[in-house]
Design a protein around this motif. Structure first.
Motif, short mmCIF file in Angstrom:
data_model
loop_
_atom_site.label_atom_id
_atom_site.label_comp_id
_atom_site.label_asym_id
_atom_site.label_seq_id
_atom_site.Cartn_x
_atom_site.Cartn_y
_atom_site.Cartn_z
N VAL A 111 0.84 -1.20 0.00
CA VAL A 111 0.00 0.00 0.00
C VAL A 111 0.88 1.25 0.00
O VAL A 111 0.68 2.18 -0.79
CB VAL A 111 -0.93 0.01 1.22
N ARG A 112 1.87 1.26 0.87
CA ARG A 112 2.75 2.43 0.98
C ARG A 112 3.55 2.64 -0.30
O ARG A 112 3.81 3.79 -0.70
CB ARG A 112 3.67 2.26 2.19
N ALA A 113 3.95 1.56 -0.94
CA ALA A 113 4.69 1.68 -2.20
C ALA A 113 3.83 2.33 -3.28
O ALA A 113 4.30 3.19 -4.05
CB ALA A 113 5.18 0.31 -2.67
N ASP A 114 2.56 1.93 -3.35
CA ASP A 114 1.64 2.56 -4.31
C ASP A 114 1.51 4.05 -4.04
O ASP A 114 1.50 4.87 -4.97
CB ASP A 114 0.26 1.91 -4.21
N GLU A 115 1.40 4.40 -2.77
CA GLU A 115 1.21 5.81 -2.41
C GLU A 115 2.46 6.63 -2.70
O GLU A 115 2.35 7.79 -3.14
CB GLU A 115 0.79 5.90 -0.95
N ARG A 116 3.63 6.05 -2.48
CA ARG A 116 4.86 6.75 -2.85
C ARG A 116 4.92 6.98 -4.36
O ARG A 116 5.33 8.06 -4.82
CB ARG A 116 6.09 5.95 -2.40
N GLU A 117 4.52 5.97 -5.11
CA GLU A 117 4.57 6.09 -6.57
C GLU A 117 3.59 7.17 -7.07
O GLU A 117 3.89 7.92 -7.99
CB GLU A 117 4.25 4.75 -7.21
N ALA A 118 2.42 7.24 -6.44
CA ALA A 118 1.47 8.29 -6.80
C ALA A 118 2.09 9.66 -6.59
O ALA A 118 1.96 10.57 -7.42
CB ALA A 118 0.19 8.15 -5.98
N ALA A 119 2.80 9.82 -5.47
CA ALA A 119 3.47 11.09 -5.18
C ALA A 119 4.54 11.40 -6.21
O ALA A 119 4.71 12.55 -6.64
CB ALA A 119 4.07 11.05 -3.77
N GLU A 120 5.25 10.37 -6.65
CA GLU A 120 6.29 10.57 -7.66
C GLU A 120 5.69 11.02 -8.99
O GLU A 120 6.30 11.79 -9.73
CB GLU A 120 7.08 9.27 -7.85
N PHE A 121 4.48 10.55 -9.30
CA PHE A 121 3.78 10.98 -10.51
C PHE A 121 3.18 12.37 -10.34
O PHE A 121 2.70 12.96 -11.31
CB PHE A 121 2.66 10.00 -10.86
N GLY A 122 3.17 12.88 -9.11
CA GLY A 122 2.56 14.17 -8.86
C GLY A 122 1.07 14.10 -8.65
O GLY A 122 0.37 15.12 -8.71
N ALA A 123 0.54 12.90 -8.39
CA ALA A 123 -0.90 12.73 -8.19
C ALA A 123 -1.26 13.05 -6.75
O ALA A 123 -0.76 12.40 -5.82
CB ALA A 123 -1.31 11.29 -8.51
N ASN A 124 -2.11 14.05 -6.56
CA ASN A 124 -2.57 14.39 -5.21
C ASN A 124 -4.08 14.30 -5.11
O ASN A 124 -4.68 14.82 -4.16
CB ASN A 124 -2.09 15.78 -4.80
N ALA A 125 -4.70 13.67 -6.10
CA ALA A 125 -6.14 13.47 -6.10
C ALA A 125 -6.45 12.22 -6.91
O ALA A 125 -5.64 11.78 -7.74
CB ALA A 125 -6.86 14.68 -6.69
#
Length: 242
Positions: A166-180
């Protein structure tokens, strides 16, 4: 081609966006060659496990609205859901921490039942009177999705099971710049934000299939309606958030 979808079970536009994406995918000539992977994103990660409240109360308090105004915002979202053939209850729904749901979805992915569990969890949360923030309900949903009951209970009982995923997915979202969310990534080349109309997804699939040489993530179309990390969910055409 792989399509990755970052979403949260608490996000109504993720629920609606999934249905719209699936409609777009259904008409895509190469749909049998598309792998869909659901990724984790928490809208309310700071909320403690077991700390639940009614959605109407949460909206009214968070945005300084009256309960009647909060119900009006929910009715607008419900109309969009119903237009896609989805059930949507505007009263009696819970809001809470979704980390355990994401952990169980990763377990379901390992067993090849991720989409089945996600669909059941969305329906339970938005259309039925079943709280997905209750471990016993989650266990039942896991079994309904075709998972082994003992294994499901073991995952739910161990707070670290699939937590790293779960945390890995969330880190990757942040790397893509996804905040929504919802946030769609096609073949690691094209990004789509929000619960776009099915036609937008259909066009994006066609474009991504034709052009598979781009190395950077390219946004496709205008941003659609999303739920952000503050828990706000936009209502199209109203300028309001829920």
């Amino acid at each position: 081609m792989r399509v990755e979808i970052w979403s949260d079970i608490a996000c109504p536009w993720c629920y609606i966006g999934k249905a719209r994406f699936e409609k777009g995918l259904a008409g895509f000539a190469h749909r049998d060659e598309v792998e869909v992977v659901h990724r984790s994103f928490e809208l309310d990660p700071g909320r403690a496990k077991g700390d639940t409240e009614q959605v109407i109360d949460m909206l009214a308090q968070k945005y300084g609205r009256t309960p009647e105004e909060a119900r009006g915002m929910e009715a607008n979202v419900a109309a969009n859901a119903q237009a896609e053939g989805l059930g949507y209850r505007t009263e009696g729904r819970d809001h809470g921490n979704t980390f355990d749901i994401h952990r169980l979805l990763h377990f379901a992915k390992a067993r090849g039942r991720q989409d089945e569990l996600l669909s059941l969890a969305y329906r339970a949360n938005f259309a039925e009177e079943r709280s997905v923030f209750d471990d016993s309900v989650l266990a039942d949903l896991g079994v309904e999705a075709g998972l082994d009951a003992e294994e499901v209970r073991a995952v739910l009982a161990d707070p670290e099971a699939y937590a790293d995923d779960v945390r890995a997915d969330e880190r990757e979202a942040a790397e893509f710049g996804a905040n929504a969310v919802p946030f769609f990534v096609l073949d690691r080349r094209y990004g789509i934000s929000g619960g776009q109309p099915s036609e937008v997804f259909a066009q994006a699939l066609e474009q991504a299939w034709k052009d598979r040489e781009v190395s950077a993530l390219v946004p496709l179309g205008e941003d659609g309606v999303v739920c952000d990390t503050d828990g706000a969910c936009e209502v199209p055409g109203s300028g309001a958030q829920v």
